[in-house]
Design a protein around this motif. Structure first.
Motif: not given
Lengths: 463, 320
Positions: A397-398, A420, A390-391, A393-394, A382-384, A386-387, A379-380
């Motif tokens: 996109v900016t 994108a 996302a970072l 990607f953000a 996967l979460a890391l 994904a973070l 779980q950890y």
């Protein structure tokens, strides 16, 4: 314990990298809002043409038979009051010279310029009977820096613009890139313009007639990368007067200053970054107050590698170039005497371009190991993951949202969506791959490898 | 909230923010496209109306007002200035003026945005009226240098030049120098006698002297007294850059009475002064310079050698 320490170290490096990138985006956004570019080419001409100093455009070429005629036509067709084009064939073994001879009716002339900077022997100098502003130098192979030095010796004008022979400049690019020299002629010694990916664009007669996106995923991801890392980041660093790199594909310099600094360093493959860092160093040591600036609106279109081996060679070479520069100017980073350029710009180079990719790679490796050993839950992990995605990607996109150049030309919401998607894909493999190639570049640097590496091109007209 | 929740929360927050930003960018591209088409439509409509003969109608006034608010008016006027000539151009400007374009542009001079004020100042020179002259004069002290010098140049195009003293004072401020130098060059080219007066009576910094000399080089003519002054500068000035600029003036104006200064400069210690002396000797067809030019064909500087060869060719052609 050691592994935990390593994971923490990697996390800190990645976190600092993200902070640097976010700061770059904020500064670039402020710069774009406070100083919007003039979209009307007619007005740019009206405002600058009277005050624009003459420019020598130097285009080094090595085995560029696919692109050379198109590129030289584009250069000769530039809208600028007074300029000359010097193509330096650096020991090309293909039909580069023959193609130019037939396209521009080249004739041999005697080479009567002074050899202030050292370079390999010149075989022959040609002048075009069709266009008197075109000079072609055919010399023994000595590398890009060597070819640029030969071009610098032959240049007649106070400013010189280095461009890659496989690139196409927009017709008013010189008028726009010269603007900082017109506004602040006493202090500006170099200015750089935007380098955009030409793959997917339609090019006719040395002009980009319509802007598009390449169907090739590698080229598409490089488009996002160029946008984020090479344009907005440079705008931000220019804004705080600490720009450490001007792309070798498109930059304008004061000839006297570069000549007095000894021209391009021939022993490095990162001659563009090395020259800019040396100019800063010379200015700070002698208290000259020189400035190196980036202007986003002059655009140079360049062909991005579309195959893995070519891209890998390019990235390894860039990594070696950055390392060579950092090592030879390490004094600027260590002592506090070089202000923002020493501590901030070279510090950024060290963090984001050199240590960053390794830290990121090692971080993922360690997390995977911890997960495999059962120390870290799935779980950890996967979460890391994904973070991180996302970072990345953000940030991309900016950058896409802020991008002033390509989007204003593309004008399509569909293109934004495709970019994108490419930004998302970039964080899911491309970044890691680039990090891997950079690691190999590091190994090559340790082995003192000086090879440039063959670059396979499709040719701009076939993109 | 657990550590895991915090990570997922941050991830979702970032992903949602990015998606929103992406959507906003795509929407803005669509709206930009609409705006571009709208501007194009107005531009075509305005151009069509203006090119037709006839009275100025209320609808034309409305289109001009709309075009000004969309930012279409100033670029259109500038583009037409490059395309139309003679009576067609005069009629075009008259109709624009009658439709209120000059008043709208004058009001834009008071706007908040620097690019808008700069454009308005650049365009206003086409409307030759006392009101526009006065409006442009008011902007000579605009806080933005770009606007200020755009207004100065526009005023000069309307025959309403500022004084040399005023522009020289601006030029002394380092930040103003490039813009002021451009204005000074144009003024010196238009009013060479006044520029020569300033060279005569004031001890100007080398950069300013060069600027005035560059302007004199572009002037239509130079009287004998002013040419003699330039000749003395080419001989006596301490700065080689100034001496070189003075030689360009002598070469451009065919001032043969100053040939002694050109011949003297062929022996100058500085290579780029010799280059300009060689070029001037060629342009002035100074046959007596041939031996010195032949000697300079073996000068250590390749630029001097190159120019000496060209000058000798020119003299040979003149002799033939």
């Amino acid at each position: 314990m050691i592994i935990e320490g390593l994971v923490l170290g990697c996390a800190i490096v990645v976190f600092l990298q993200v902070i640097v990138q976010l700061l770059e985006l904020c500064i670039a956004a402020q710069a774009l809002l406070s100083d919007p570019s003039e979209p009307e080419p007619g007005l740019v001409w009206r405002r600058s043409a009277d005050a624009a100093p003459p420019i020598s455009v130097i285009a080094p070429a090595f085995n560029e038979e696919a692109n050379i005629v198109e590129s030289v036509r584009s250069l000769l067709g530039l809208r600028y009051p007074q300029f000359e084009v010097i193509v330096v064939s650096d020991g090309s073994t293909d039909a580069t010279i023959d193609r130019m001879t037939s396209a521009f009716d080249l004739r041999r002339v005697s080479s009567n310029f002074e050899r202030v900077l050292n370079h390999e022997d010149i075989q022959c100098v040609y002048r075009s009977t069709i266009n008197p502003n075109l000079t072609v130098i055919d010399k023994t192979n000595g590398g890009k820096a060597d070819a640029l030095n030969a071009g610098l010796n032959a240049a007649r004008h106070p400013l010189f613009c280095c461009v890659d022979a496989d690139s196409v400049l927009e017709f008013d690019a010189l008028l726009r890139i010269v603007q900082p020299f017109v506004d602040d002629p006493l202090h500006v010694v170099a200015s750089g313009g935007s380098v955009c990916v030409a793959n997917g664009c339609s090019i006719q007669g040395g002009r980009v007639v319509s802007v598009g996106l390449s169907p090739n995923p590698l080229a598409l991801m490089q488009t996002v990368e160029y946008l984020r890392a090479f344009q907005l980041a440079r705008l931000a660093w220019s804004r705080i007067d600490a720009l450490a790199i001007i792309s070798g594909a498109f930059g304008l310099f004061r000839r006297d200053i570069v000549m007095s600094a000894g021209g391009y360093k021939r022993e490095t493959v990162g001659e563009d970054i090395e020259l800019v860092v040396r100019l800063h160093r010379q200015s700070i040591e002698k208290g000259l107050g020189h400035r190196v600036v980036f202007v986003p609106d002059p655009v140079c279109w360049t062909e991005a590698p579309e195959t893995m081996p070519t891209l890998a060679r390019q990235r390894m070479r860039w990594q070696r170039g950055a390392l060579e520069t950092l090592f030879s100017h390490r004094r600027m980073l260590i002592t506090g005497a070089y202000g923002r350029v020493g501590r901030l710009a070279l510090g950024r180079l060290l963090l984001v371009d050199l240590i960053g990719p390794f830290a990121e790679m090692m971080g993922w490796l360690l997390l995977a190991l911890l997960w495999a050993w059962g120390v870290l839950s799935a779980q950890y992990f996967l979460a890391l993951f994904a973070l991180a995605v996302a970072l990345g990607f953000a940030i991309s996109v900016t950058a896409i949202a802020l991008q002033p150049i390509e989007l204003s030309r593309a004008r399509s919401a569909g293109d934004v969506a495709v970019l994108a998607a490419a930004a998302l894909a970039e964080t899911l493999g491309y970044r890691q791959l680039v990090g891997f190639w950079r690691f190999f570049g590091f190994l090559q640097w340790l082995r003192k490898d000086t090879a440039w590496g063959a670059m396979t091109r499709r040719g701009l007209s076939s993109l | 909230m657990t550590q895991l929740d915090a990570i997922w929360f941050s991830t979702i927050f970032l992903a949602a923010g990015s998606t929103l930003m992406l959507a906003a960018t795509m929407l803005s591209r669509v709206l930009d496209g609409v705006q571009v088409r709208r501007r194009q439509r107005f531009r075509e409509r305005l151009l069509g109306e203006l090119m037709q003969p006839g009275e100025t109608t209320r609808s034309l006034r409305r289109i001009v007002r709309k075009a000004a608010s969309l930012g279409v008016l100033a670029p259109l006027v500038l583009q037409t200035r490059d395309i139309l000539r003679g009576q067609s151009y005069e009629r075009f400007i008259e109709r624009l003026d009658a439709a209120g374009a000059s008043n709208l542009l004058v009001s834009q001079l008071r706007g908040a945005s620097t690019p808008v004020r700069q454009r308005a100042a650049e365009v206003l020179s086409v409307f030759q009226s006392n009101e526009t002259r006065a409006a442009l004069r008011r902007v000579w002290n605009d806080p933005s240098l770009k606007v200020r010098f755009a207004a100065l140049l526009a005023s000069m195009q309307m025959g309403d030049s500022p004084t040399f003293e005023y522009v020289l004072t601006l030029a002394l401020k380092a930040k103003c120098f490039p813009h002021a130098a451009r204005t000074l060059r144009l003024m010196a080219a238009e009013r060479p006698a006044e520029a020569a007066d300033w060279l005569r009576r004031a001890s100007l910094a080398p950069a300013l002297t060069i600027t005035l000399l560059d302007g004199l080089a572009e002037a239509a003519a130079l009287d004998a007294g002013d040419a003699a002054l330039v000749a003395s500068i080419s001989r006596d000035h301490a700065s080689p850059d100034v001496r070189a600029a003075a030689l360009v003036v002598l070469g451009n104006h065919g001032a043969r009475q100053c040939k002694a200064a050109v011949l003297d400069a062929l022996d100058d210690d500085v290579w780029f002064v010799r280059v300009q002396a060689v070029v001037a000797a060629g342009r002035l067809r100074l046959g007596e310079a041939s031996p010195a030019l032949a000697h300079l064909a073996e000068d250590p500087s390749w630029w001097v050698r190159l120019r000496a060869g060209e000058a000798l060719q020119r003299l040979n052609r003149a002799a033939a």
